[in-house]
Design an enzyme around this catalytic site. Structure first.
Site, PDB file in Angstrom:
ATOM      1  N   HIS A 153     123.762 -49.576 -21.106  1.00 36.17           N
ATOM      2  CA  HIS A 153     124.026 -48.185 -21.593  1.00 36.17           C
ATOM      3  C   HIS A 153     125.180 -47.805 -21.456  1.00 36.17           C
ATOM      4  O   HIS A 153     125.430 -46.824 -19.828  1.00 36.17           O
ATOM      5  CB  HIS A 153     122.935 -47.288 -21.930  1.00 36.17           C
ATOM      6  CG  HIS A 153     121.532 -47.764 -22.091  1.00 36.17           C
ATOM      7  ND1 HIS A 153     120.172 -47.770 -22.599  1.00 36.17           N
ATOM      8  CD2 HIS A 153     121.384 -48.097 -23.638  1.00 36.17           C
ATOM      9  CE1 HIS A 153     119.840 -47.779 -22.831  1.00 36.17           C
ATOM     10  NE2 HIS A 153     119.666 -48.563 -24.154  1.00 36.17           N
ATOM     11  N   GLU A 156     126.078 -44.675 -18.448  1.00 34.16           N
ATOM     12  CA  GLU A 156     125.023 -43.442 -17.933  1.00 34.16           C
ATOM     13  C   GLU A 156     126.013 -44.750 -16.603  1.00 34.16           C
ATOM     14  O   GLU A 156     125.382 -45.592 -15.799  1.00 34.16           O
ATOM     15  CB  GLU A 156     123.736 -44.924 -17.826  1.00 34.16           C
ATOM     16  CG  GLU A 156     123.650 -44.511 -18.892  1.00 34.16           C
ATOM     17  CD  GLU A 156     121.732 -45.545 -19.163  1.00 34.16           C
ATOM     18  OE1 GLU A 156     121.479 -45.821 -18.132  1.00 34.16           O
ATOM     19  OE2 GLU A 156     121.198 -45.444 -20.524  1.00 34.16           O
ATOM     20  N   HIS A 281     119.571 -47.570 -14.680  1.00 35.52           N
ATOM     21  CA  HIS A 281     119.281 -47.099 -15.793  1.00 35.52           C
ATOM     22  C   HIS A 281     120.188 -45.692 -15.167  1.00 35.52           C
ATOM     23  O   HIS A 281     119.891 -45.613 -14.035  1.00 35.52           O
ATOM     24  CB  HIS A 281     118.557 -47.297 -17.084  1.00 35.52           C
ATOM     25  CG  HIS A 281     118.375 -48.501 -17.549  1.00 35.52           C
ATOM     26  ND1 HIS A 281     118.221 -48.247 -19.203  1.00 35.52           N
ATOM     27  CD2 HIS A 281     118.075 -49.332 -17.384  1.00 35.52           C
ATOM     28  CE1 HIS A 281     118.928 -49.394 -19.930  1.00 35.52           C
ATOM     29  NE2 HIS A 281     117.993 -50.351 -18.734  1.00 35.52           N
ATOM     30  N   GLU A 355     115.029 -45.293 -13.339  1.00 37.61           N
ATOM     31  CA  GLU A 355     116.301 -44.639 -13.766  1.00 37.61           C
ATOM     32  C   GLU A 355     116.498 -43.952 -13.291  1.00 37.61           C
ATOM     33  O   GLU A 355     115.017 -42.813 -12.044  1.00 37.61           O
ATOM     34  CB  GLU A 355     115.319 -43.997 -14.970  1.00 37.61           C
ATOM     35  CG  GLU A 355     115.104 -44.844 -16.571  1.00 37.61           C
ATOM     36  CD  GLU A 355     115.363 -44.973 -17.244  1.00 37.61           C
ATOM     37  OE1 GLU A 355     117.244 -44.086 -17.196  1.00 37.61           O
ATOM     38  OE2 GLU A 355     115.692 -45.425 -18.264  1.00 37.61           O
TER      39      GLU A 355
END
Length: 403
Positions: A153, A156, A281, A355
């Site tokens: 992404h 990020e 991420h 994350e």
């Protein structure tokens, strides 16, 4: 940056569609996997403020300003005094443009010709190269491997920063730190620093909050596919969208995008050696494992849970920072077409999505001053899980002793 907390499912549905009506970027996360309540973060231009304010009154949803100075944060993120990795450790405590990262890849390969190989695994929609670095720090035969990808992404930025951080750490502390030495003695490491180079470049040049790649749809004027909805794992079911204008557009078909296809092809050709898959991420501080595409539990759910639980405990002990952990679908929300689920179904039974920092204060605009700690937290998790995988796979190969 605004935050909006809707109170009903109707408000959630309206806010999910706000990007196509109000020209804003929408990120959302469920406060509970079984609850319709969401917290939405909207990144808006000041020219949109009046229109968003009118929308807010219309649906009786209250918002607050989380960051009023987003542009200042972005300017701070893009300030680099040098692009030379030889400038010292501070190089890894800043964010770098795509050109800088390509330069770093080439320099790292040149400086470590016996241990680092740059592998061209494919190219992006806009024909930018996809380079994966292979770290092989000893000459043991038939070593297994782990894969780490970052930047699937575009916005990020802490994810590519971690990929660079990990390479530097492995090369610098091999034979000095026992954990990384044990890992590199037993595994080669494939690292893809930027899986979405077109989108990443676009976040530096045009729109800092861009998420998808930059492919052109034949059926819409809207640009881009969410690469983490484009893999063949319950593709485009609940949690993804067939609508090209959404943030979670799944693409025309599984692996329709050259970026996801390149990664899938590489892993398919190395599935016998790659035992551990890691996708980096941000944000929200979570250690996740399959499945995200279904509420079903993975076959080795308990093993995966044990690994992320230990990693989260060590992060908390060393940095007093809390990371949630669990299967993706039950910890946050259903997200079909993800790379980790696909890798797991391919046969890589130790598959994870991390994350990284933070939990929402800065979100995607994590300041450079946070890079060091965020990467060290992720490093603890990577080392913990990699050592567990090595131990488990070695134990499974040990001959059973007769009574």
């Amino acid at each position: 940056i605004l935050t909006i907390t809707p109170k009903t499912q109707e408000q959630v549905d309206i806010l999910r569609n706000i990007s196509s009506h109000y020209e804003v970027e929408v990120g959302f996360s469920s406060t509970s996997p079984c609850s319709p309540l969401f917290i939405f973060r909207l990144s808006i231009n000041s020219s949109c403020a009046i229109r968003v304010g009118a929308f807010d009154n219309e649906v009786c949803v209250y918002f607050r300003v989380l960051l009023a100075n987003a542009n200042e944060l972005i300017e701070m993120q893009t300030m680099n005094s040098t692009t030379d990795p030889r400038s010292g450790s501070t190089f890894y405590e800043r964010y770098h443009s795509l050109d800088d990262i390509y330069h770093w890849i080439n320099k790292t390969r040149q400086d470590n010709p016996d241990t680092v190989e740059a592998i061209l695994i494919g190219s992006s929609y806009e024909k930018r190269p996809l380079y994966a670095l292979k770290l092989s720090l000893n000459n043991s035969m038939n070593k297994k491997a782990m894969w780490i990808d970052c930047g699937i992404h575009a916005r990020e930025w802490i994810a590519p920063a971690f990929c660079l951080w990990f390479v530097q750490y492995a090369l610098s502390f091999y034979k000095l730190n026992q954990e990384i030495t044990d890992i590199m003695d037993n595994m080669d490491v494939y690292i893809l620093p930027v899986m979405n180079p077109d989108g990443y470049h676009y976040t530096w040049a045009t729109n800092r909050m861009w998420r998808k790649n930059r492919s052109v749809s034949k059926s819409s004027k809207c640009i881009g596919v969410d690469l983490n909805r484009n893999f063949d794992a319950n593709w485009c079911t609940e949690g993804a969208s067939h609508e090209p204008c959404t943030e979670i557009y799944c693409g025309a078909f599984p692996e329709s995008e050259p970026e996801s296809q390149a990664v899938a092809n590489f892993l398919r050709s190395h599935k016998d050696s790659v035992q551990l898959y890691l996708s980096m991420h941000s944000y929200s501080q979570m250690l996740l494992f399959p499945y995200s595409c279904t509420l079903d539990e993975a076959e080795n759910h308990n093993d995966l849970l044990e690994m992320v639980q230990e990693a989260a405990q060590l992060i908390r002990r060393h940095y007093r920072n809390i990371y949630k952990y669990g299967s993706g679908s039950k910890t946050i929300y259903l997200a079909p077409g993800g790379s980790d689920d696909w890798a797991y179904n391919l046969g890589i039974k130790y598959s994870f999505t991390f994350e990284l920092q933070d939990r929402g204060r800065y979100g995607f605009l994590l300041p450079p001053s946070h890079i060091s700690r965020a990467c060290n937290e992720a490093l603890i998790a990577v080392k913990t899980i990699a050592l567990k995988v090595i131990k488990k796979t070695q134990a499974s190969k040990s001959p059973v002793q007769a009574d």
